[in-house]
Design a protein around this motif. Structure first.
Motif, PDB file in Angstrom:
ATOM      1  N   TYR A 295      50.524   0.035  25.642  1.00  0.00           N
ATOM      2  CA  TYR A 295      51.479   1.107  25.902  1.00  0.00           C
ATOM      3  C   TYR A 295      50.943   2.138  26.891  1.00  0.00           C
ATOM      4  CZ  TYR A 295      54.354  -0.741  22.134  1.00  0.00           C
ATOM      5  OH  TYR A 295      55.145  -1.558  21.366  1.00  0.00           O
ATOM      6  N   LEU A 298      51.678   0.768  30.224  1.00  0.00           N
ATOM      7  CA  LEU A 298      53.126   0.698  30.425  1.00  0.00           C
ATOM      8  C   LEU A 298      53.683   2.011  30.966  1.00  0.00           C
ATOM      9  CD1 LEU A 298      55.380  -1.384  29.946  1.00  0.00           C
ATOM     10  CD2 LEU A 298      55.729  -0.363  27.699  1.00  0.00           C
ATOM     11  N   LEU A 300      55.223   4.463  29.277  1.00  0.00           N
ATOM     12  CA  LEU A 300      56.358   5.053  28.572  1.00  0.00           C
ATOM     13  C   LEU A 300      55.961   6.398  27.977  1.00  0.00           C
ATOM     14  CD1 LEU A 300      57.853   2.010  26.613  1.00  0.00           C
ATOM     15  CD2 LEU A 300      59.064   3.385  28.299  1.00  0.00           C
ATOM     16  N   VAL A 305      57.230   5.714  22.723  1.00  0.00           N
ATOM     17  CA  VAL A 305      56.316   4.682  22.221  1.00  0.00           C
ATOM     18  C   VAL A 305      56.244   4.725  20.704  1.00  0.00           C
ATOM     19  CG1 VAL A 305      53.901   3.945  22.137  1.00  0.00           C
ATOM     20  CG2 VAL A 305      54.932   4.548  24.324  1.00  0.00           C
ATOM     21  N   VAL A 321      66.047  -4.036  25.234  1.00  0.00           N
ATOM     22  CA  VAL A 321      65.532  -3.277  26.374  1.00  0.00           C
ATOM     23  C   VAL A 321      66.461  -3.551  27.547  1.00  0.00           C
ATOM     24  CG1 VAL A 321      63.581  -2.836  27.907  1.00  0.00           C
ATOM     25  CG2 VAL A 321      63.173  -3.497  25.524  1.00  0.00           C
ATOM     26  N   LYS A 329      61.590  -4.569  32.162  1.00  0.00           N
ATOM     27  CA  LYS A 329      62.067  -4.892  30.809  1.00  0.00           C
ATOM     28  C   LYS A 329      61.175  -5.922  30.127  1.00  0.00           C
ATOM     29  CE  LYS A 329      66.116  -6.303  32.169  1.00  0.00           C
ATOM     30  NZ  LYS A 329      65.918  -6.126  33.643  1.00  0.00           N
ATOM     31  N   THR A 332      57.835  -4.574  29.008  1.00  0.00           N
ATOM     32  CA  THR A 332      57.953  -3.782  27.787  1.00  0.00           C
ATOM     33  C   THR A 332      58.028  -4.687  26.557  1.00  0.00           C
ATOM     34  OG1 THR A 332      59.047  -1.959  28.932  1.00  0.00           O
ATOM     35  CG2 THR A 332      59.385  -2.095  26.563  1.00  0.00           C
ATOM     36  N   THR A 335      54.651  -6.190  25.840  1.00  0.00           N
ATOM     37  CA  THR A 335      53.771  -5.205  25.224  1.00  0.00           C
ATOM     38  C   THR A 335      54.068  -5.078  23.732  1.00  0.00           C
ATOM     39  OG1 THR A 335      53.668  -3.989  27.312  1.00  0.00           O
ATOM     40  CG2 THR A 335      52.993  -2.804  25.328  1.00  0.00           C
ATOM     41  N   GLN A 449      65.370   1.765  30.672  1.00  0.00           N
ATOM     42  CA  GLN A 449      64.208   2.238  31.415  1.00  0.00           C
ATOM     43  C   GLN A 449      64.324   1.974  32.908  1.00  0.00           C
ATOM     44  OE1 GLN A 449      61.190  -0.294  29.385  1.00  0.00           O
ATOM     45  NE2 GLN A 449      60.764  -1.137  31.409  1.00  0.00           N
ATOM     46  N   THR A 504      56.941   4.720  33.891  1.00  0.00           N
ATOM     47  CA  THR A 504      58.226   4.349  33.317  1.00  0.00           C
ATOM     48  C   THR A 504      58.905   5.577  32.748  1.00  0.00           C
ATOM     49  OG1 THR A 504      57.254   2.220  32.672  1.00  0.00           O
ATOM     50  CG2 THR A 504      59.384   2.778  31.713  1.00  0.00           C
TER      51      THR A 504
END
Length: 566
Positions: A295, A298, A300, A305, A321, A329, A332, A335, A449, A504
């Motif tokens: 994360y 990523l 976010l 998260v 997503v 997408k 995510t 992850t 996102q 993101t």
């Protein structure tokens, strides 16, 4: 830790020390190259490049910093050859140099090897001009040589009167695509994309040129174009590498290439479609070595998260997503799957195609040509007793209905949709034919996102935005009533500045009673979004504005990414 064996008295050793200090090369790699140099002769820096222990761009940046010499960016290469009355193509290829222009009695020269004084002195002797040197990235230099001097001596491939029939001659195309210059050109295109961390390569033929563009953080950038007469050969070479039918140019084709670039295994997803002047080719770059499914990478927002992890801890339901193509997408979802991956859970994915291999997770490839569709595979996988199922994309009512049934029978289902907002995903499922009562029963959350380019913390400049901008986006409220400061990127980051990954921005909708009532009332996505915001959802655009106020990105980038997907 610095290698104590590096001797500052030698320029080459000082350059090696700089490579280690800037984390562009490991001290053990320096030692390995030094042993090879002692055994076989040759300069240490050249051997580092030959063995793939340092990327060409990192070496160019180190040359520039070590010699206090500017870097020759791709946009500096001229449209037409310079000083052709003095400098021949074969000579320039031999010394690996390109003259960029002449100004006030000085020729600016892009050099592959700035430590070799022969090139600059020979150019000065041949032209009678002063020479100002710049450090060239080898891939960019070679592309410029091929474009500016297509018939430069040793290319081995020349345009002739029979070029046109090549479009209809598969055997001749195959032979031409196997020539060394074409192989080198394609390798340069691919290597440059990997070294510069491009996500996609777009190769587009036009009547008089072949356009090559790379996508970085969702934005396309054009680079040097290969010679126009090599268009059929370059496209055929890529098709051969992807094991596609080079004789079939009327239908779209899909394939895959696996290559070792600079010591790393890279996968390329290849797609071709027929166009007016030939076949358009797009390669998706899948660099396993540069992808980390966590994360922090990523990008976010931490609040999202935490809530997303809570959703993924649920025993059943559907988590979606959403976003346009290229919004991250799948990353995510990967992850989330990496977080869920454990011996106590059976995790199965259905993908088209499988982009990255995840250890411990059963991944299945969709093959529509033999009837292996998302819906067929999902139905079969339910008999495999999975705990978590990832469906690459919900594309039709059949897949949606089976996913709903899987969620109702105790499975956690993760998937993606192509919608512009979290609330719009609910409307899309309803439009597909999923009943309202089923939606409210299984939908646990929707993440929408976008990717935005991050600002480098060392090379950004603050500014006070105009009053109209502050009022338009209510920035004072978001800044907590204090002074509003935004940031711009610098025009040209200093040599050695690390690449900044994409961040993101997102919104997360978790249906509550108010949203469920609106679903049953068949309200539109705007009404659902308003109810979600009242319940605490931070809209994606607002999340982006907050990131801009923190200096993580620019307000222009937030506007571009959010509006581009609407």
């Amino acid at each position: 830790m610095m290698d104590a064996g590096l001797d500052a008295d030698s320029p080459i050793d000082a350059l090696a020390r700089l490579l280690v200090e800037r984390d562009r090369c490991d001290p053990r790699a320096i030692d390995r190259a030094r042993r090879a140099a002692d055994q076989n002769g040759g300069r240490l820096d050249r051997i580092l490049l030959q063995l793939g222990l340092v990327s060409e761009r990192d070496m160019a940046l180190s040359y520039a910093e070590f010699l206090d010499m500017p870097l020759a960016s791709a946009d500096l290469y001229p449209r037409e050859p310079v000083l052709t009355q003095y400098l021949g193509a074969r000579f320039l290829r031999d010394i690996h140099a390109v003259p960029l222009g002449v100004d006030d009695g000085t020729v600016t020269l892009a050099l592959r090897d700035p430590l070799d004084g022969f090139a600059a002195s020979s150019i000065a002797a041949a032209t009678g001009l002063r020479v100002s040197c710049r450090v060239a990235v080898p891939i960019e230099l070679e592309a410029a040589l091929d474009r500016l001097y297509p018939s430069g001596g040793d290319d081995g491939v020349q345009p002739d009167e029979d070029t046109a029939p090549l479009e209809d001659d598969a055997e001749r195309l195959k032979d031409l695509a196997s020539e060394a210059p074409v192989i080198r050109l394609v390798n340069q295109i691919v290597s440059r994309a990997v070294e510069t961390h491009a996500s996609d390569i777009h190769i587009e033929p036009f009547e008089d040129r072949l356009r090559v563009r790379y996508r970085y953080d969702g934005v396309l950038h054009e680079v040097e174009s290969p010679p126009a007469h090599l268009i059929p050969a370059i496209i055929s070479r890529i098709k051969i590498m992807a094991r596609l039918d080079i004789a079939e140019r009327r239908l779209p084709q899909d394939g895959r290439i696996k290559l070792a670039v600079r010591g790393h295994d890279i996968d390329f997803r290849v797609s071709t479609i027929p166009s007016l002047h030939g076949e358009t080719v797009v390669l998706r770059v899948l660099d396993r070595s540069s992808v980390r499914f966590d994360y922090a990478t990523l990008g976010l927002p931490p609040a999202i998260v935490a809530r997303l992890r809570g959703l993924l801890a649920l025993p059943n339901g559907i988590v979606l997503v959403t976003g346009p193509t290229g919004s991250g997408k799948t990353t995510t979802l990967y992850t989330g799957l990496a977080d869920l991956n454990a011996v106590t859970r059976k995790v199965v994915t259905i993908e088209d195609p499988i982009e990255y291999q995840l250890g411990g997770i059963n991944q299945v490839q969709v093959r529509p040509q033999i009837g292996l569709t998302f819906a067929a595979l999902l139905r079969a996988i339910l008999r495999q007793d999975p705990d978590v199922i990832m469906v690459g994309e919900i594309r039709d009512i059949e897949t949606a209905q089976i996913a709903v049934q899987a969620a109702l029978t105790g499975h956690l289902v993760l998937s993606t949709l192509h919608t512009n907002s979290a609330a719009a995903a609910i409307i899309r499922l309803r439009d597909m034919g999923v009943e309202d009562y089923l939606l409210t029963a299984v939908l646990r959350g929707v993440v929408a996102q976008r990717l935005v380019r991050r600002l480098c913390g060392q090379c950004r400049t603050p500014y006070t935005p105009p009053r109209e901008l502050v009022d338009r986006f209510d920035l004072e409220t978001l800044a907590g009533g204090g002074p509003v400061t935004l940031f711009h990127p610098v025009v040209a980051p200093p040599a050695g500045t690390p690449a900044i990954a994409a961040g993101t921005i997102a919104e997360l909708l978790e249906p509550d009673e108010a949203v469920e009532r609106l679903i049953f009332a068949r309200s539109d996505h705007l009404a659902i979004e308003r109810a979600a915001v009242e319940a605490g959802m931070v809209p994606m655009f607002t999340s982006g504005l907050v990131a801009a106020l923190k200096g993580e990105t620019t307000i222009e980038e937030v506007t571009r990414s959010v509006r581009a997907g609407t």
